[in-house]
Motif scaffolding. Sequence first.
Motif, PDB file in Angstrom:
ATOM      1  N   TYR A  85       0.912  -1.216  -0.070  1.00  0.00           N
ATOM      2  CA  TYR A  85       0.330   0.033   0.330  1.00  0.00           C
ATOM      3  C   TYR A  85       0.826   1.361   0.022  1.00  0.00           C
ATOM      4  N   GLY A  86       1.236   1.787  -1.276  1.00  0.00           N
ATOM      5  CA  GLY A  86       2.479   2.553  -1.409  1.00  0.00           C
ATOM      6  C   GLY A  86       2.334   4.098  -0.834  1.00  0.00           C
ATOM      7  N   GLU A  87       0.892   4.336  -0.555  1.00  0.00           N
ATOM      8  CA  GLU A  87       0.616   5.738  -0.254  1.00  0.00           C
ATOM      9  C   GLU A  87       0.860   5.602   1.251  1.00  0.00           C
ATOM     10  N   VAL A  88       0.703   4.649   1.910  1.00  0.00           N
ATOM     11  CA  VAL A  88       1.024   4.473   3.341  1.00  0.00           C
ATOM     12  C   VAL A  88       2.642   4.018   3.601  1.00  0.00           C
ATOM     13  N   ALA A  89       3.009   2.738   2.777  1.00  0.00           N
ATOM     14  CA  ALA A  89       4.296   2.137   2.992  1.00  0.00           C
ATOM     15  C   ALA A  89       5.621   3.368   2.885  1.00  0.00           C
ATOM     16  N   VAL A  90       5.484   4.169   1.688  1.00  0.00           N
ATOM     17  CA  VAL A  90       6.622   4.934   1.716  1.00  0.00           C
ATOM     18  C   VAL A  90       6.846   6.029   2.691  1.00  0.00           C
ATOM     19  N   PRO A  91       5.834   6.675   3.212  1.00  0.00           N
ATOM     20  CA  PRO A  91       5.836   7.552   4.434  1.00  0.00           C
ATOM     21  C   PRO A  91       6.139   6.662   5.558  1.00  0.00           C
ATOM     22  N   GLU A  92       5.837   5.711   5.763  1.00  0.00           N
ATOM     23  CA  GLU A  92       6.351   4.686   7.079  1.00  0.00           C
ATOM     24  C   GLU A  92       7.539   4.504   6.717  1.00  0.00           C
ATOM     25  N   LEU A  93       8.269   4.153   5.636  1.00  0.00           N
ATOM     26  CA  LEU A  93       9.669   3.702   5.350  1.00  0.00           C
ATOM     27  C   LEU A  93      10.470   5.034   5.717  1.00  0.00           C
ATOM     28  N   GLU A  94       9.964   6.277   5.203  1.00  0.00           N
ATOM     29  CA  GLU A  94      10.714   7.397   5.617  1.00  0.00           C
ATOM     30  C   GLU A  94      10.700   7.887   7.132  1.00  0.00           C
ATOM     31  N   HIS A 148      12.265  -1.470  -1.118  1.00  0.00           N
ATOM     32  CA  HIS A 148      11.502  -2.526  -0.925  1.00  0.00           C
ATOM     33  C   HIS A 148      10.999  -2.945  -2.593  1.00  0.00           C
ATOM     34  N   ARG A 149      11.246  -3.984  -2.879  1.00  0.00           N
ATOM     35  CA  ARG A 149      10.726  -4.345  -4.227  1.00  0.00           C
ATOM     36  C   ARG A 149       9.423  -4.999  -3.963  1.00  0.00           C
ATOM     37  N   ILE A 150       8.382  -4.890  -5.218  1.00  0.00           N
ATOM     38  CA  ILE A 150       7.192  -5.487  -5.302  1.00  0.00           C
ATOM     39  C   ILE A 150       6.978  -6.062  -6.636  1.00  0.00           C
ATOM     40  N   GLY A 151       6.051  -6.701  -6.523  1.00  0.00           N
ATOM     41  CA  GLY A 151       6.014  -7.538  -8.140  1.00  0.00           C
ATOM     42  C   GLY A 151       6.256  -8.856  -7.860  1.00  0.00           C
ATOM     43  N   ILE A 162      14.921  -2.808  10.171  1.00  0.00           N
ATOM     44  CA  ILE A 162      14.328  -4.209   9.581  1.00  0.00           C
ATOM     45  C   ILE A 162      13.210  -4.552  10.315  1.00  0.00           C
ATOM     46  N   GLU A 163      13.580  -4.465  11.723  1.00  0.00           N
ATOM     47  CA  GLU A 163      12.317  -4.962  12.682  1.00  0.00           C
ATOM     48  C   GLU A 163      11.181  -3.834  12.444  1.00  0.00           C
ATOM     49  N   ALA A 164      11.401  -2.730  12.301  1.00  0.00           N
ATOM     50  CA  ALA A 164      10.300  -1.713  12.260  1.00  0.00           C
ATOM     51  C   ALA A 164       9.774  -1.979  11.142  1.00  0.00           C
ATOM     52  N   ILE A 165      10.283  -2.229   9.798  1.00  0.00           N
ATOM     53  CA  ILE A 165       9.683  -2.674   8.628  1.00  0.00           C
ATOM     54  C   ILE A 165       8.620  -3.633   8.701  1.00  0.00           C
ATOM     55  N   LYS A 166       9.210  -4.918   9.300  1.00  0.00           N
ATOM     56  CA  LYS A 166       8.200  -6.108   9.703  1.00  0.00           C
ATOM     57  C   LYS A 166       7.131  -5.634  10.545  1.00  0.00           C
ATOM     58  N   ALA A 167       7.102  -4.900  11.345  1.00  0.00           N
ATOM     59  CA  ALA A 167       6.368  -4.561  12.589  1.00  0.00           C
ATOM     60  C   ALA A 167       5.160  -3.645  11.928  1.00  0.00           C
ATOM     61  N   GLY A 176       2.078 -11.950   8.591  1.00  0.00           N
ATOM     62  CA  GLY A 176       2.885 -11.046   8.712  1.00  0.00           C
ATOM     63  C   GLY A 176       3.370 -10.863  10.371  1.00  0.00           C
ATOM     64  N   GLU A 177       4.231 -10.150  10.482  1.00  0.00           N
ATOM     65  CA  GLU A 177       4.425  -9.706  11.867  1.00  0.00           C
ATOM     66  C   GLU A 177       3.774  -8.331  12.224  1.00  0.00           C
ATOM     67  N   HIS A 178       2.885  -7.975  11.515  1.00  0.00           N
ATOM     68  CA  HIS A 178       2.330  -6.845  12.095  1.00  0.00           C
ATOM     69  C   HIS A 178       0.820  -6.540  11.957  1.00  0.00           C
ATOM     70  N   PRO A 179      -0.138  -5.662  12.367  1.00  0.00           N
ATOM     71  CA  PRO A 179      -1.601  -5.852  12.253  1.00  0.00           C
ATOM     72  C   PRO A 179      -2.285  -5.883  11.161  1.00  0.00           C
ATOM     73  N   HIS A 180      -1.547  -5.688  10.062  1.00  0.00           N
ATOM     74  CA  HIS A 180      -2.215  -5.587   8.690  1.00  0.00           C
ATOM     75  C   HIS A 180      -2.587  -6.934   8.215  1.00  0.00           C
ATOM     76  N   GLY A 181      -2.442  -8.006   8.906  1.00  0.00           N
ATOM     77  CA  GLY A 181      -2.867  -9.041   8.342  1.00  0.00           C
ATOM     78  C   GLY A 181      -2.085  -9.878   7.558  1.00  0.00           C
ATOM     79  N   CYS A 182      -2.532 -11.252   7.010  1.00  0.00           N
ATOM     80  CA  CYS A 182      -1.465 -11.724   6.249  1.00  0.00           C
ATOM     81  C   CYS A 182      -1.792 -11.674   4.728  1.00  0.00           C
ATOM     82  N   GLY A 183      -2.469 -10.649   4.217  1.00  0.00           N
ATOM     83  CA  GLY A 183      -2.528 -10.214   2.799  1.00  0.00           C
ATOM     84  C   GLY A 183      -3.363  -9.098   2.701  1.00  0.00           C
TER      85      GLY A 183
END
Length: 140
Positions: free
Chosen positions: A46-55, A74-77, A106-111, A130-137
Amino acid sequence: MIAIQTEDVDIGNLVTTAKRHGTGAIVVFDGIVRDDNICEMELEAYGEVAVPELEKIASEAKSIFNLLSVDIIHRIGRLTIGENILVIVVGAVHRKEAYEGSRFIIEAIKAGVPIWKKELCKDGDRWVPGEHPHGCGPRK
């Protein structure tokens, strides 16, 4: 550089760029698609959220560990065995901060970053829990 992209990553260029004045240590994390009896892996974000989170994660790591540089790509596809999934390049004055900063990232990304992996196998496909609350897909 903070990015989510389909293209492969030029790790050598990232390392060269991280070698700036004052840098005494560079740590590279290269997460790759491993052969766990899968054929391929498909990644979605979810790029609109993921990129700001990575930043945000990069900024926090710089502040906490006094890092001089942070690159997260981080690659996708659809990726095959042996391809790069996630590359983190961290530069610091000392190795301790570089290692600890890389681990923190890496731990923050996974979380908490909304990126999902699906393993494509001969006997079917499965989302990797996943290791985060976003579920497994992703929700469609």
